[in-house]
Design a protein around this motif. Structure first.
Motif, PDB file in Angstrom:
ATOM      1  N   MET A 128       0.885  -1.344  -0.167  1.00 36.24           N
ATOM      2  CA  MET A 128      -0.010   0.041  -0.150  1.00 36.24           C
ATOM      3  C   MET A 128       0.876   1.235  -0.171  1.00 36.24           C
ATOM      4  O   MET A 128       1.976   1.528   0.450  1.00 36.24           O
ATOM      5  N   GLN A 129       0.228   2.261  -0.670  1.00 37.87           N
ATOM      6  CA  GLN A 129       1.072   3.442  -0.976  1.00 37.87           C
ATOM      7  C   GLN A 129       0.965   4.430   0.444  1.00 37.87           C
ATOM      8  O   GLN A 129      -0.026   4.019   1.178  1.00 37.87           O
ATOM      9  N   LEU A 130       1.365   5.489   0.235  1.00 37.65           N
ATOM     10  CA  LEU A 130       1.558   6.414   1.517  1.00 37.65           C
ATOM     11  C   LEU A 130       0.077   7.005   1.432  1.00 37.65           C
ATOM     12  O   LEU A 130      -0.916   7.304   0.516  1.00 37.65           O
ATOM     13  N   VAL A 131       0.055   7.893   2.605  1.00 40.20           N
ATOM     14  CA  VAL A 131      -1.544   8.599   2.668  1.00 40.20           C
ATOM     15  C   VAL A 131      -1.138  10.065   3.157  1.00 40.20           C
ATOM     16  O   VAL A 131       0.005  10.197   3.828  1.00 40.20           O
ATOM     17  N   ARG A 132      -1.886  10.901   2.496  1.00 38.57           N
ATOM     18  CA  ARG A 132      -1.449  12.409   2.489  1.00 38.57           C
ATOM     19  C   ARG A 132      -2.673  12.954   3.213  1.00 38.57           C
ATOM     20  O   ARG A 132      -3.723  12.885   2.477  1.00 38.57           O
ATOM     21  N   LEU A 133      -2.519  13.724   4.123  1.00 37.26           N
ATOM     22  CA  LEU A 133      -3.796  14.172   4.822  1.00 37.26           C
ATOM     23  C   LEU A 133      -3.959  15.732   4.303  1.00 37.26           C
ATOM     24  O   LEU A 133      -2.889  16.559   4.346  1.00 37.26           O
ATOM     25  N   TYR A 134      -5.157  16.060   3.977  1.00 36.99           N
ATOM     26  CA  TYR A 134      -5.536  17.718   3.607  1.00 36.99           C
ATOM     27  C   TYR A 134      -6.422  18.042   4.285  1.00 36.99           C
ATOM     28  O   TYR A 134      -7.365  17.465   4.910  1.00 36.99           O
ATOM     29  N   GLN A 135      -6.420  19.431   4.703  1.00 36.75           N
ATOM     30  CA  GLN A 135      -7.087  20.272   5.505  1.00 36.75           C
ATOM     31  C   GLN A 135      -7.294  21.587   4.956  1.00 36.75           C
ATOM     32  O   GLN A 135      -6.112  22.232   4.768  1.00 36.75           O
ATOM     33  N   GLY A 136      -8.295  22.263   4.601  1.00 34.11           N
ATOM     34  CA  GLY A 136      -8.418  23.441   3.903  1.00 34.11           C
ATOM     35  C   GLY A 136      -7.338  23.566   2.647  1.00 34.11           C
ATOM     36  O   GLY A 136      -7.043  24.632   2.258  1.00 34.11           O
ATOM     37  N   GLY A 137      -7.345  22.657   1.980  1.00 34.27           N
ATOM     38  CA  GLY A 137      -6.699  22.488   0.489  1.00 34.27           C
ATOM     39  C   GLY A 137      -5.050  22.356   0.825  1.00 34.27           C
ATOM     40  O   GLY A 137      -4.405  22.360  -0.050  1.00 34.27           O
ATOM     41  N   GLU A 138      -4.757  21.955   2.016  1.00 31.87           N
ATOM     42  CA  GLU A 138      -3.229  22.015   2.229  1.00 31.87           C
ATOM     43  C   GLU A 138      -2.850  20.808   3.120  1.00 31.87           C
ATOM     44  O   GLU A 138      -3.655  20.142   3.687  1.00 31.87           O
ATOM     45  N   ILE A 139      -1.493  20.321   2.638  1.00 30.84           N
ATOM     46  CA  ILE A 139      -1.293  18.995   3.311  1.00 30.84           C
ATOM     47  C   ILE A 139      -1.172  19.495   4.883  1.00 30.84           C
ATOM     48  O   ILE A 139      -0.510  20.311   5.307  1.00 30.84           O
ATOM     49  N   LEU A 140      -1.700  18.347   5.733  1.00 31.51           N
ATOM     50  CA  LEU A 140      -1.362  18.628   7.284  1.00 31.51           C
ATOM     51  C   LEU A 140      -0.477  17.438   7.546  1.00 31.51           C
ATOM     52  O   LEU A 140      -0.445  16.520   7.378  1.00 31.51           O
ATOM     53  N   ARG A 141       0.508  18.222   7.906  1.00 33.32           N
ATOM     54  CA  ARG A 141       2.026  17.160   8.475  1.00 33.32           C
ATOM     55  C   ARG A 141       1.922  16.988   9.769  1.00 33.32           C
ATOM     56  O   ARG A 141       2.675  15.769  10.147  1.00 33.32           O
ATOM     57  N   MET A 142       1.577  17.852  10.761  1.00 34.22           N
ATOM     58  CA  MET A 142       1.542  17.369  12.087  1.00 34.22           C
ATOM     59  C   MET A 142       0.466  17.789  13.037  1.00 34.22           C
ATOM     60  O   MET A 142      -0.502  18.490  12.572  1.00 34.22           O
ATOM     61  N   SER A 143       0.238  16.790  13.986  1.00 29.12           N
ATOM     62  CA  SER A 143      -0.698  17.260  14.977  1.00 29.12           C
ATOM     63  C   SER A 143      -0.549  18.324  15.816  1.00 29.12           C
ATOM     64  O   SER A 143       0.485  18.496  16.366  1.00 29.12           O
ATOM     65  N   LYS A 144      -1.621  19.040  15.991  1.00 28.44           N
ATOM     66  CA  LYS A 144      -1.616  20.230  16.831  1.00 28.44           C
ATOM     67  C   LYS A 144      -1.676  19.850  18.471  1.00 28.44           C
ATOM     68  O   LYS A 144      -0.966  20.315  19.185  1.00 28.44           O
ATOM     69  N   ARG A 145      -1.768  18.546  18.577  1.00 27.43           N
ATOM     70  CA  ARG A 145      -1.661  17.980  20.022  1.00 27.43           C
ATOM     71  C   ARG A 145      -0.650  17.573  20.481  1.00 27.43           C
ATOM     72  O   ARG A 145       0.026  17.954  21.531  1.00 27.43           O
ATOM     73  N   THR A 146      -0.064  16.685  19.604  1.00 31.49           N
ATOM     74  CA  THR A 146       1.229  16.228  19.838  1.00 31.49           C
ATOM     75  C   THR A 146       2.647  16.837  19.328  1.00 31.49           C
ATOM     76  O   THR A 146       3.774  16.845  19.692  1.00 31.49           O
ATOM     77  N   GLY A 147       2.582  17.479  18.212  1.00 27.34           N
ATOM     78  CA  GLY A 147       3.588  18.164  17.629  1.00 27.34           C
ATOM     79  C   GLY A 147       4.091  17.336  16.776  1.00 27.34           C
ATOM     80  O   GLY A 147       5.134  17.365  16.102  1.00 27.34           O
ATOM     81  N   GLN A 148       3.705  16.191  16.599  1.00 30.41           N
ATOM     82  CA  GLN A 148       4.328  15.058  15.750  1.00 30.41           C
ATOM     83  C   GLN A 148       3.001  14.715  14.644  1.00 30.41           C
ATOM     84  O   GLN A 148       2.423  15.356  14.384  1.00 30.41           O
ATOM     85  N   TYR A 149       3.365  13.465  14.019  1.00 30.89           N
ATOM     86  CA  TYR A 149       2.267  12.936  13.172  1.00 30.89           C
ATOM     87  C   TYR A 149       0.929  12.834  13.605  1.00 30.89           C
ATOM     88  O   TYR A 149       0.658  12.619  14.760  1.00 30.89           O
TER      89      TYR A 149
END
Length: 560
Positions: A372-393
Motif C-alpha cells: 500500500m502506498q502512502l497517505v497524505r492528509l489534507y485540510q483547507g486544501g493544504e497538506i496537514l503534516r503534524m498534530s496540533k496536540r502532539t507536535g508529531q504525526y
C-alpha cells in the motif's frame, strides 16, 4: 444465489452445444473448444453479456471470427430462456440481450438469504492468515497503520465471505535494535524525570507519549530503579512500556472496528530457538554463506538483486532472519495461504522473503503481499503534516476523533492499495453528496425511512412470492435490480483479487441507482400490486447495501 454466474454458465453451455452442432454440420472445424468467457459489456448497447468464443475459435476454424460467430449463432438452440436478442458485433463478439424476466428471481433470493446474500464457498474452508498493521510498539499508530488496518480487515472480511477460514494476526516487533533503542530512550526519560542528566540516543524515540509513559512508571515504582543495574532498569522500563503501548494499540484498533485472533511476539521466535533453527536449516541446504564475519542468505538465487545479511558480525540475527522464522511458523501452523499487508517501502523485501520461503521447501505462491502506498492528509486544501496536540504525526486515534470510524475506514479503502491516497479531512467530515461514505449511508437511511413510513401506514413488506415482480419495468427499476444481481460476483472478484476498493465502487453505484429509482418511481404507490413489487425491490436494495457496508466495517445507519 449468484444469478449472474448461473446465467453465464447456462449461456456458455448453449454456446458449447452450438459449436458442436456447427462442427457436425461441417460449418466450422476445431479440435478442442477453447476456454472462453462471457463478460458484462461496459457499453449497454452491446447487450447484457458478450462472449469471445468466436475470436478464440477462429484460428482453429481457419475462418474470420465474424464468420465463426455467425455459424455459432445459427446453431444456438432457440429460444434460449430469458434471451431477447443475440447479435454478432465488432470483430466477432456474440452479444446476448436478455429480457427483464431473467433478473426477477434475484429479488426473492436476496430476501431469503438476507445477511448471507453475496456469500459463497469458493474458499471451501481453506485456512488463510491475514497479517496487517504489525506496527512497532514503540509509539502511536499513524496514517500508514490506519490504512493497513482498514485494508487488512476488509480483506479478511471478504475472504470470510467467500468461504475461507480466516485468522487475523498482529506481529509484535518486540525484539531487535528498535527495542534496544526503545529501552535506552525510556531510560533517558526516566533519569531526566528524576533530575538526572541524560540524553536521548541518536536512534532513539522522541515522541511526547513516552514522557507520559515514564511518568506513569514513576507513579508506580518511584525511584526504585534509579540506582539499580542499568540493564535491569531498561528491562523493567521496556516491559512496562510495551504492555502499555500494546494495550493502547489494541484499544485504538478496536475503536476502529479491528480485532485480532492472534498477537504474535517476535521475541518468542528467538526464545524458542525458531530463528536459530531456520538459519541452521538454510545453511544446511546451502543457502547461507559467510562473508566479512556475517552470515548471508543467497537471495540472488531466487531472483532478488542482492544477497541479504541474516546474522550480523556480532552474532545477532537481523530482522530478516526473524521474519524468515516467522513465516515458516505460519506455514507450520497449517495456513494454506499467508497474506501480508505492508507499506510500499517494503517492496524490496518481498522477493527475498519469498525466496527464503522457497528455500525452506514451501511454495512461494502461498505467500501473498499487498503493498500500500502512502497517505497524505489534507485540510483547507493544504497538506496537514503534524498534530496540533502532539507536535508529531497525526495518529489514528486523532483521526477517529476528527472524522469518525466510518468515514476513516471507507476513505482508506476507496482506492486500490497501490495508489497514493489523499485523505481530505474537510470532505470526510462533510454531510453532503460529495462525501462518498455519507452518500452511501444516506441511501441506506433513506430506504429505512421509506420502510418506516410504510409501517406507520400499516403497509408491510410482502413475501416476495406474493409480489408481482414482473410489474417492475421502469428502466430505473431494471438497472437497480441488475446492480443487486451483480453483488455476488463483485464479492467473489474482490476477494480473489484482494481488492476491497471494488466494494466502495459497487456501493456508490448501488446508492446512485437507488437515488435515481427513488426520483423516478414512487415506492408507496396507490396501485397495491406495484407498491408490493417496489417494496420488495427496496428491501432487497437495503439488504445488499447493508451487506456491502458490513464487509467494509462501516455502519449502515437507519437515520441520518
Amino acid at each position: 444465489m449468484n444469478l449472474v454466474q448461473e446465467t453465464k454458465r447456462r449461456l456458455a453451455a448453449a454456446l458449447a452445444d452450438a459449436a458442436a452442432a456447427a462442427r457436425a454440420a461441417g460449418e466450422i472445424n476445431y479440435d478442442e473448444l477453447p476456454d472462453f468467457v462471457l463478460e458484462t459489456p461496459r457499453d449497454k448497447t452491446h447487450g447484457d453479456f458478450a462472449a469471445n468464443l468466436a475470436l478464440l475459435l477462429a484460428r482453429q476454424a481457419r475462418q474470420s471470427p465474424r464468420n465463426v460467430a455467425a455459424a455459432l449463432v445459427r446453431h444456438l438452440e432457440r429460444p434460449q430462456p430469458g434471451v431477447a436478442r443475440v447479435e454478432v458485433a465488432g470483430p466477432g463478439f456474440i452479444n446476448f440481450t436478455l429480457n427483464n424476466q431473467w433478473l426477477l428471481p434475484v429479488l426473492p433470493a436476496v430476501l431469503a438469504e438476507d445477511d448471507q446474500y453475496g456469500w459463497s464457498n469458493i474458499g471451501q474452508g481453506a485456512r488463510v492468515q491475514v497479517e496487517f498493521v504489525s506496527a512497532n510498539p514503540t509509539g502511536l499508530l499513524h496514517m500508514g497503520n490506519a490504512r493497513g488496518a482498514a485494508l487488512g480487515d476488509s480483506i479478511a472480511n471478504l475472504l470470510t465471505a467467500v468461504g475461507y477460514d480466516v485468522t487475523r494476526e498482529f506481529y509484535i516487533n518486540d525484539a531487535g535494535n528498535q527495542i534496544e533503542n526503545f529501552g535506552l530512550t525510556l531510560e533517558a526519560r526516566y533519569l531526566q524525570a528524576l533530575g538526572q542528566e541524560a540524553a536521548i540516543p541518536e536512534d532513539g524515540y522522541h515522541g511526547e507519549d513516552l514522557i507520559a509513559t515514564v511518568r506513569r512508571f514513576i507513579e508506580k515504582y518511584g525511584d526504585k530503579y534509579l540506582d539499580t543495574d542499568p540493564a535491569l532498569r531498561r528491562e523493567m522500563l521496556v516491559r512496562f512500556a510495551l504492555e502499555e503501548k500494546l494495550a493502547a494499540i489494541r484499544r485504538v484498533l478496536e475503536d476502529f472496528g479491528v480485532t485480532y485472533d492472534v498477537w504474535f511476539s517476535e521475541q518468542s521466535l528467538h526464545d524458542s530457538g525458531a530463528v536459530a533453527r531456520a538459519m541452521a536449516d538454510l545453511e544446511k541446504a546451502g543457502y547461507i554463506y559467510e562473508k566479512d564475519g556475517a552470515l548471508w542468505f543467497r537471495a540472488t538465487e531466487f531472483g532478488d538483486t542482492k544477497d541479504e545479511v541474516v546474522v550480523r558480525q556480532n552474532g545477532i540475527p537481523t530482522y530478516f532472519a526473524a521474519d524468515i522464522a516467522y513465516h515458516r511458523n505460519k506455514f507450520e501452523r497449517g495456513f494454506e495461504r499467508v497474506i501480508n499487508v505492508w507499506g510500499a517501502d517494503h517492496h524490496g523485501h518481498v522477493a527475498r522473503l519469498k525466496g527464503a520461503i522457497q528455500a525452506l521447501g514451501y511454495d512461494p505462491r502461498r505467500l501473498e503481499v499487498v503493498l500500500m502506498q502512502l497517505v497524505r492528509l489534507y485540510q483547507g486544501g493544504e497538506i496537514l503534516r503534524m498534530s496540533k496536540r502532539t507536535g508529531q504525526y497525526i495518529t489514528l486515534e486523532e483521526l477517529i476523533e476528527e472524522v469518525g470510524r466510518d468515514a476513516a475506514r471507507y476513505f482508506f479503502v476507496m482506492l486500490n492499495s497501490d495508489s497514493h491516497l489523499e485523505f481530505d479531512l474537510d470532505l470526510a467530515r462533510s454531510q453532503s453528496a460529495d462525501n462518498p461514505v455519507y452518500y452511501v449511508q444516506y441511501a441506506h437511511a433513506r430506504i429505512c425511512s421509506i420502510l418506516r413510513l410504510a409501517g406507520e401506514r400499516g403497509i408491510e413488506i410482502p413475501p416476495a412470492r406474493d409480489a408481482r415482480l414482473e410489474l417492475l419495468q421502469d428502466p430505473a427499476e431494471i438497472e437497480l435490480i441488475k446492480q443487486i444481481a451483480a453483488w455476488p460476483d463483485t464479492v467473489a472478484g474482490a476477494a480473489l483479487a484482494l481488492e476491497p476498493h471494488r466494494l466502495t465502487r459497487f456501493a456508490h453505484d448501488l446508492a446512485s441507482l437507488f437515488h435515481s429509482f427513488y426520483t423516478n418511481c414512487r415506492v408507496l404507490a396507490d396501485d397495491p400490486e406495484i407498491r408490493k413489487a417496489r417494496l420488495v425491490l427496496v428491501e432487497a436494495t437495503r439488504i445488499t447495501l447493508r451487506n456491502v457496508l458490513n464487509l467494509l466495517g462501516v455502519t449502515a445507519p437507519e437515520r441520518m
